[in-house]
Design an enzyme around this catalytic site. Structure first.
Site, short mmCIF file in Angstrom:
data_model
loop_
_atom_site.label_atom_id
_atom_site.label_comp_id
_atom_site.label_asym_id
_atom_site.label_seq_id
_atom_site.Cartn_x
_atom_site.Cartn_y
_atom_site.Cartn_z
N SER A 146 0.85 -1.20 0.00
CA SER A 146 0.00 0.00 0.00
C SER A 146 0.88 1.24 0.00
O SER A 146 2.09 1.16 0.28
CB SER A 146 -0.86 -0.02 1.27
OG SER A 146 -1.43 1.24 1.52
N TYR A 159 -3.72 -0.76 10.05
CA TYR A 159 -3.52 -0.95 8.61
C TYR A 159 -2.12 -0.51 8.20
O TYR A 159 -1.41 -1.22 7.50
CB TYR A 159 -4.58 -0.16 7.84
CG TYR A 159 -4.57 -0.38 6.34
CD1 TYR A 159 -5.18 -1.50 5.79
CD2 TYR A 159 -3.95 0.52 5.48
CE1 TYR A 159 -5.18 -1.71 4.41
CE2 TYR A 159 -3.94 0.32 4.10
CZ TYR A 159 -4.57 -0.79 3.57
OH TYR A 159 -4.56 -1.01 2.21
#
Ligand code: NAP
Length: 254
Positions: A146, A159
Site C-alpha cells: 500500500s 492498517y
C-alpha cells in the site's frame, strides 16, 4: 528480438486471495487472460469473477475460506491441489482496513487487521514456499502492499502497521528464498476505486484532497495493476527479488 512468451502464464497455476471483488478480482481476470489456471480464495462467492473469466474461456476455481484464522490453510492447499495440482504463483491480496482515531482503536480491531493483512500473509508464504523448497521448482509470491507501506496515513494505525510490515517481510523472504528460484515481490497500489476506499471516496473533502494530489489526475482501477501483477508472476521477473512496485498514478513521486 525479445521473446514475449516470457510474460505468458500458460500452464501455471495461480492462487489469489480476496478474489471476489476489487483488486483481487482484477488480478484473477488478468492471470486467466495470460493463460493461468486461477484459484480464487474468498469468504463470499466469487461468481462475478468466475463469470468475467468464463467470457473468454479461462480456467477458474473458487475456494471459500475465512482468512482471519490460519487453521484454514490446510483446507485451502488441499482444494487447490485437487483442482489444478501444483500451485506456482501466490498472490496475497485479501486485506481489511478499519478507520478510527488511534486513541480509540480496540484490541479486537487491531488483531482483526493484523491477522488478515500480516499474519495470514506470512503463513501462506511459508506454506507454499516449503513446498517449492522441497520440489526445487521455484515459485512466485506477490504481496499486496500500500502507499501506507511508505507513508504514515491517518486514522488507520493497524492498517499502516500491517502494510509497512508487508514491505519488510517481502524483502526478508526474498533474502531467504531468492537462491531457490522463489521470487518474493510486492505491489503497492495507490488510491484505487474499490470497496476498500468507498468511505474515503464518499467523503467529499478527503476525496478532493486525494485526487488533487495524484499526478495522473484520477483514481486507479483494478485493471491498472494487471500489468504489474502479470509481470511479477511471469518468467520475465525471474531476477526481480524483494521489490515493492508502486502502481500509484505517480502518488509517491509527488
Ligand atoms: P476490497 O474491495 O475491500 O477487497 C478486499 C478483499 O479481501 C475482498 O475480496 C474481501 O472479501 C477479502 N477479505 C477480507 N477479509 C477477508 C477474510 N477474513 N477472509 C477472506 N477474504 C477476506 O479491497 P481492495 O481495494 O480490492 O483490496 C485488495 C488489497 O489491496 C488489500 O490488501 C488492500 O489493503 C490493498 N490496497 C487497496 C488499495 C485501494 O486503494 N483500494 C490501496 C492499497 C492497497 P469480502 O468481500 O468477503 O470482505
Amino acid at each position: 528480438m525479445t521473446n514475449l512468451s516470457m510474460f505468458s502464464l500458460e500452464g501455471k497455476t495461480a492462487l489469489v486471495t480476496g478474489a471476489n471483488t476489487g483488486l483481487g478480482q482484477g488480478i484473477c481476470v488478468a492471470y486467466a487472460q495470460a493463460g493461468a489456471n486461477v484459484i480464487g480464495v474468498a469468504r463470499r462467492s466469487c461468481q462475478e469473477t468466475a463469470d468475467k473469466i468464463a467470457v473468454f474461456g479461462g480456467k477458474f476455481k473458487e475456494i471459500i475460506a475465512d482468512l482471519s484464522d490460519t487453521s484454514v490453510i490446510p483446507h485451502i492447499v488441499e482444494e487447490a491441489e485437487k483442482a489444478y495440482g501444483r500451485v506456482d504463483i501466490l498472490v496475497n491480496n485479501a486485506g481489511i482496513i478499519k478507520r478510527c482515531d488511534a486513541a480509540d482503536v480496540t484490541e479486537a480491531d487491531w488483531d482483526a487487521v493484523i491477522n488478515i493483512n500480516e499474519k495470514m500473509v506470512f503463513f501462506l508464504c511459508q506454506t507454499f514456499a516449503k513446498k517449492w523448497l522441497a520440489d526445487n521448482k521455484g515459485g512466485k509470491i506477490i504481496n499486496i502492499a500500500s502507499m501506507l507501506s511508505y507513508q504514515g496515513g491517518i486514522r488507520v494505525p493497524a492498517y499502516t502497521s500491517s502494510k509497512s510490515a508487508i514491505l519488510g517481510l517481502t524483502r526478508e523472504l526474498a533474502n531467504e528464498w531468492a537462491a531457490h528460484n522463489i521470487n518474493v515481490n510486492a505491489i503497492a497500489p495507490g488510491y484505487m476505486e474499490t470497496n476498500n476506499t468507498q468511505n474515503l471516496r464518499s467523503d467529499e473533502h478527503r476525496s478532493e484532497e486525494i485526487l488533487s494530489r495524484i499526478p495522473a489526475g484520477r483514481w486507479g482501477t483494478p485493471e491498472d495493476i494487471a500489468g504489474a501483477a502479470i509481470f511479477l508472476a511471469s518468467d520475465a521477473a525471474s531476477y526481480v527479488h524483494g521489490f515493492t512496485l508502486a502502481v500509484d498514478g505517480g502518488w509517491l513521486a509527488r
